[in-house]
Write an enzyme that holds these catalytic residues in place. Structure first.
Site, PDB file in Angstrom:
ATOM      1  N   HIS A 109       0.831  -1.212   0.000  1.00 50.08           N
ATOM      2  CA  HIS A 109       0.000   0.000   0.000  1.00 50.08           C
ATOM      3  C   HIS A 109       0.863   1.258   0.000  1.00 50.08           C
ATOM      4  O   HIS A 109       0.484   2.286   0.546  1.00 50.08           O
ATOM      5  CB  HIS A 109      -0.990  -0.007   1.180  1.00 50.08           C
ATOM      6  CG  HIS A 109      -2.094  -1.021   0.971  1.00 50.08           C
ATOM      7  ND1 HIS A 109      -3.197  -0.755   0.196  1.00 50.08           N
ATOM      8  CD2 HIS A 109      -2.228  -2.297   1.388  1.00 50.08           C
ATOM      9  CE1 HIS A 109      -3.986  -1.825   0.171  1.00 50.08           C
ATOM     10  NE2 HIS A 109      -3.415  -2.787   0.883  1.00 50.08           N
ATOM     11  N   GLY A 164      -7.972 -14.318  -8.311  1.00 46.83           N
ATOM     12  CA  GLY A 164      -8.446 -13.575  -7.148  1.00 46.83           C
ATOM     13  C   GLY A 164      -7.650 -13.853  -5.885  1.00 46.83           C
ATOM     14  O   GLY A 164      -8.081 -13.520  -4.794  1.00 46.83           O
ATOM     15  N   SER A 172      -4.819 -10.450 -13.013  1.00 40.33           N
ATOM     16  CA  SER A 172      -5.306  -9.527 -14.045  1.00 40.33           C
ATOM     17  C   SER A 172      -4.147  -8.797 -14.723  1.00 40.33           C
ATOM     18  O   SER A 172      -4.125  -8.683 -15.952  1.00 40.33           O
ATOM     19  CB  SER A 172      -6.358  -8.572 -13.490  1.00 40.33           C
ATOM     20  OG  SER A 172      -5.817  -7.735 -12.514  1.00 40.33           O
ATOM     21  N   GLU A 216      -6.718  -1.103 -15.888  1.00 44.07           N
ATOM     22  CA  GLU A 216      -7.309  -1.289 -14.548  1.00 44.07           C
ATOM     23  C   GLU A 216      -8.061  -0.035 -14.112  1.00 44.07           C
ATOM     24  O   GLU A 216      -9.196  -0.102 -13.667  1.00 44.07           O
ATOM     25  CB  GLU A 216      -6.223  -1.554 -13.488  1.00 44.07           C
ATOM     26  CG  GLU A 216      -5.440  -2.812 -13.646  1.00 44.07           C
ATOM     27  CD  GLU A 216      -6.193  -4.072 -13.247  1.00 44.07           C
ATOM     28  OE1 GLU A 216      -7.274  -3.993 -12.627  1.00 44.07           O
ATOM     29  OE2 GLU A 216      -5.685  -5.161 -13.578  1.00 44.07           O
ATOM     30  N   ASP A 244       1.772  -3.907  -9.683  1.00 41.18           N
ATOM     31  CA  ASP A 244       1.508  -5.221 -10.264  1.00 41.18           C
ATOM     32  C   ASP A 244       1.994  -5.306 -11.711  1.00 41.18           C
ATOM     33  O   ASP A 244       2.692  -6.247 -12.094  1.00 41.18           O
ATOM     34  CB  ASP A 244       0.010  -5.549 -10.194  1.00 41.18           C
ATOM     35  CG  ASP A 244      -0.522  -5.514  -8.772  1.00 41.18           C
ATOM     36  OD1 ASP A 244       0.303  -5.481  -7.842  1.00 41.18           O
ATOM     37  OD2 ASP A 244      -1.756  -5.512  -8.595  1.00 41.18           O
TER      38      ASP A 244
HETATM   39  C1  GLA Z   1      -2.999  -4.338  -5.099  1.00 41.38           C
HETATM   40  C2  GLA Z   1      -2.824  -3.205  -6.115  1.00 41.38           C
HETATM   41  C3  GLA Z   1      -1.394  -2.666  -6.091  1.00 41.38           C
HETATM   42  C4  GLA Z   1      -0.960  -2.312  -4.663  1.00 41.38           C
HETATM   43  C5  GLA Z   1      -1.281  -3.464  -3.701  1.00 41.38           C
HETATM   44  C6  GLA Z   1      -1.019  -3.089  -2.263  1.00 41.38           C
HETATM   45  O1  GLA Z   1      -2.229  -5.433  -5.471  1.00 41.38           O
HETATM   46  O2  GLA Z   1      -3.125  -3.664  -7.414  1.00 41.38           O
HETATM   47  O3  GLA Z   1      -1.281  -1.547  -6.950  1.00 41.38           O
HETATM   48  O4  GLA Z   1      -1.557  -1.124  -4.243  1.00 41.38           O
HETATM   49  O5  GLA Z   1      -2.627  -3.897  -3.807  1.00 41.38           O
HETATM   50  O6  GLA Z   1       0.344  -2.883  -2.041  1.00 41.38           O
END
Ligand code: GLA
Length: 393
Positions: free
Chosen positions: A36, A126, A132, A164, A176
């Site tokens: 986060h 998931g 994704s 996204e 990601d």
């Molecule tokens: C998900 C989001 C990422 C990131 C994480 C938390 O995976 O897709 O962008 O914010 O949560 O670190």
């Protein structure tokens, strides 16, 4: 796991063709630490994994795009026209590749023909391992290969995030897609999400492995909660900006945060911001410890990350806490934490190779007692980012 031959055969029988498709692959990801922080302009330290999404494709003569996923056979072949790529609820999972096609074309790449594309993924859906982003980047490299285009990799990563954020409507950060697009075998990458500067660090765990533990919890609320956390961080930032010239929480040191935290009027927002600032520092420290081979110190930071996500950011929940806390108590475990957005999904643990069987048994014993069902375990290698697969799968 399927062989390339099996996937080829599936492609030919599903699309009723004898064309030989080309095969592309994009991995899923784990995040060693830095949770986060990406949408707060901070650091993340993810790695691509050997599980991911295969995309087999061949161009067509006409303008039709046909998508089929071996993971969702009940959805059948999903068909659309290159000239109409707008989001369509009925197209379900295929909106991800459609979004990539749309944005690649909007970025100025001229795709003159349609294509048939078969997907097969071995990342649990998931589970918070970025299935994704994996579909997006697998489609990105497939488009590059089939249409003989060169798309700058960072641009492709940004296109994935745009899918996204704007096409699907999930307000996620860049981590990601970056991990999936830039992964390197046996390496994790430290990414500054503000500048997109990055460096690789070898993941040498000696006689330990990274074990992934899936809570198998449905993550229904995760989207709402995720957006709520983002908004809380933004509110904290706005408060801090009264006193500090900063554009993101990621710019703050712990000392600066402590000296100015009273500007954050809401105590919950203060906790959220604290997590971000402290997690950011931990991430940089973890990168150094891993580089220096200090596995214990590195793993200790993973544990602290989980505690902060549990107590200050409040995104763990009983399932992830049970796994992490049980893992900490076991012999042969250096550290454990949740990965990704949280609220379910997966945890990782650094476990001594010899002790992995005992680890699974002990975790599941307690997990089943407390949660009522079992967790699933994967040991994965750290692999490369999205690419064409020439050799056998
Ligand atoms: C998900 C989001 C990422 C990131 C994480 C938390 O995976 O897709 O962008 O914010 O949560 O670190």
């Amino acid at each position: 796991m399927k062989t390339k031959q099996e996937l080829n055969n599936a492609f030919q029988s599903i699309f009723q063709t004898n064309r030989t498709p080309r095969t592309f692959f994009a991995p899923g990801r784990i995040n060693l630490i830095g949770e986060h922080t990406d949408y707060n302009g901070g650091y993340v330290f993810p790695a691509a994994i050997s599980y991911g999404t295969y995309a087999l494709g061949a161009k067509r003569e006409d303008q039709t795009l046909r998508f089929y996923s071996m993971n969702f056979p009940e959805k059948g072949i999903i068909e659309c026209d290159l000239a109409n790529l707008s989001f369509n609820d009925a197209h379900d999972w295929a909106n991800y590749p459609k979004g990539i096609f749309l944005y690649v074309m909007e970025a100025g790449f001229n795709l003159s023909h349609g294509a048939d594309i078969l997907y097969y993924g071995n990342i649990p859906n998931g589970a918070g391992l970025s299935s994704s982003a994996s579909i997006e980047l697998a489609t990105g490299v497939l488009v590059e290969g089939l249409y003989e285009k060169t798309i700058d990799r960072i641009d492709m990563i940004k296109l994935g995030q745009k899918v996204e954020n704007h096409y699907i409507g999930v307000n996620s950060g860049i981590m990601d897609q970056f991990a999936v697009g830039m992964g390197k075998e046996n390496h994790a990458m430290l990414l500054n999400c503000n500048t997109l500067e990055y460096s690789y660090a070898p993941v040498n765990l000696n006689d330990h492995v990274v074990m992934i533990i899936n809570t198998n919890k449905e993550r229904k609320l995760s989207q709402t909660k995720y957006n709520e956390r983002r908004a809380e961080c933004e509110a904290a930032l706005t408060n801090l900006q009264q006193a500090l010239k900063i554009d993101s929480l990621g710019e703050l040191t712990k000392e600066e945060f402590e000296a100015n935290k009273h500007f954050i009027t809401n105590s919950t927002h203060q906790k959220r911001a604290k997590h971000v600032v402290y997690e950011n520092t931990r991430t940089l420290q973890a990168f150094d410890e891993l580089q220096q081979g200090n596995l214990e110190a590195f793993a200790q930071l993973l544990n602290e990350s989980h505690i902060s996500l549990r107590d200050d950011y409040e995104v763990t929940g009983a399932e992830l806490d049970t796994i992490a806390e049980t893992a900490w108590s076991l012999d042969g475990v250096l550290g454990a934490r949740m990965v990704g957005a949280g609220f379910g999904g997966c945890a990782i643990a650094i476990v001594e190779k010899e002790k992995t069987e005992n680890f699974k048994e002990q975790i599941n014993k307690i997990y089943k007692e407390k949660i009522g069902y079992e967790a699933t375990f994967y040991t994965v290698a750290i692999g490369d980012g999205a690419k064409e697969i020439i050799e056998e799968v």
